[in-house]
Enzyme design. Structure first.
Site, short mmCIF file in Angstrom:
data_model
loop_
_atom_site.label_atom_id
_atom_site.label_comp_id
_atom_site.label_asym_id
_atom_site.label_seq_id
_atom_site.Cartn_x
_atom_site.Cartn_y
_atom_site.Cartn_z
CE LYS A 96 -2.97 2.93 2.68
NZ LYS A 96 -3.69 3.21 3.93
N GLY A 157 -8.03 9.01 9.81
CA GLY A 157 -8.40 9.10 11.22
C GLY A 157 -9.42 10.17 11.54
CB ALA A 183 -8.26 7.59 4.62
N GLY A 184 -11.00 7.94 6.31
CA GLY A 184 -12.09 8.87 6.56
C GLY A 184 -13.36 8.22 7.07
CB ALA A 205 -7.18 1.32 10.70
CB THR A 206 -9.04 5.42 12.98
OG1 THR A 206 -7.74 5.52 12.43
CG2 THR A 206 -9.09 6.22 14.27
#
Lengths: 251, 66
Positions: A96, A157, A183-184, A205-206
């Site tokens: 990635k 995040g 992301a986001g 992830a977050t």
């Protein structure tokens, strides 16, 4: 659920997980299992002799394919070296590609990312670049030989969801490699929306690892990705300005 | 001679190999990669690659992230 195919490799889960932000390896392990993921990112960092336990042990135990990232790199040169080290350490040519422009927004740098992508493709890597929601850049990276494109929904995040759904749709329309919304994502509806817009997978992830109950949020994300995919394939009704009666109007 | 391993200065005997530098940090050999002066040294050549004075050695592994 139909299979996701990246660079000829098949996955039955369309949820790709990251491992950042989990308070412990035990919590991470439970969340990964609940998510049903088959592909999960790790970062490369200096070896800490004091560290106990490894994220690699968790992934090996759960038979989850590892996807190293180049997080923390600001230049193409750093990213290429990190990818080479990851290939050496982990025995995978998948990467990635993540080259950020500044620490405040962590937004991807398109120039450095493109430069690194060309060099890594030439070295035989399977390159999955993290990019802004830019349809032109996505097309150029596909032409350069990337195995997928990974546009952001919002900064890493941030949990702000998908700030420009129109651009994500434009990327999806013209891409012939998988589009992975990266992301986001803040909550399950964001993941479902990504799939409804036509993305092939979601990476997050977050939203899971920092949720109050990571394993429960991981289950929610798994279901949301499935629901969004099914809805996309089912074909939604057109939006209308006024009502359209669903019951006969005459008594 | 003096070398830098993961950012920290180390005084090591002449002829020290990459394998010996790695052993200063860990017994582990899998899941680890090494670069000397920004060039990857493959695991198979650790034992036969001698370090030179002022070399910068980076020893990396996978951690939670992304």
């Amino acid at each position: 659920m139909d299979e996701l195919i990246i660079a000829g490799e098949k996955f039955s889960s369309r949820l790709i997980m990251g491992t950042g932000g989990a308070p412990s390896l035990e919590v991470l392990d439970q969340a990964l299992v609940a998510s049903g993921t088959e592909l999960t990112t790790v970062a490369m960092r200096r070896l800490d002799p004091a560290a106990r336990g490894s994220v690699l042990d968790v992934l090996r135990e759960r038979r989850i394919k590892v996807l190293p990232n180049t997080a923390g790199c600001f230049t193409a040169g750093e990213a290429v070296l990190t990818a080479r080290l990851a290939r050496e350490a982990l025995g995978t040519a998948w990467v990635k590609l993540e080259v950020i422009n500044d620490e405040r927004t962590l937004l991807p740098d398109p120039i450095e990312t493109f430069d690194a992508a060309e060099r890594l493709v030439a070295e035989g890597f399977v390159v999955l670049p993290y990019i802004g929601d830019d349809p032109a850049l996505a097309r150029r990276l596909e032409q350069a030989g990337c195995a997928a494109v990974m546009p952001l929904g919002a900064p890493i995040g941030s949990g702000l969801g998908i700030r420009n759904p129109h651009n994500i749709e434009l990327i999806v329309e013209s891409a012939s490699v998988p589009v992975i919304l990266d992301a986001g994502i803040g909550t399950a509806s964001d993941a479902a929306l990504a799939m409804e817009l036509g993305c092939d997978a979601v990476l997050l992830a977050t939203a899971v690892t920092r949720a109050q109950r990571p394993d429960q949020m991981a289950s929610a994300m798994r279901l949301a990705v499935q629901a969004g995919r099914l809805a996309r394939q089912a074909g939604r009704i057109p939006r209308r300005r006024y009502a359209e009666a669903s019951s006969p109007m005459t008594p | 001679m003096e070398v830098t391993i993961n950012g920290a200065a180390h005084e090591v005997p002449d002829g020290t190999t990459v394998a010996q530098a790695v052993q200063r940090l860990t017994e582990q050999t899998t899941g680890v990669a090494v670069a000397v002066n920004d060039e990857v040294v493959t695991r198979g050549t650790w034992a036969t690659t001698a370090l030179a004075d002022r070399d910068r050695i980076e020893i990396l592994t996978a951690v939670q992230g992304g």
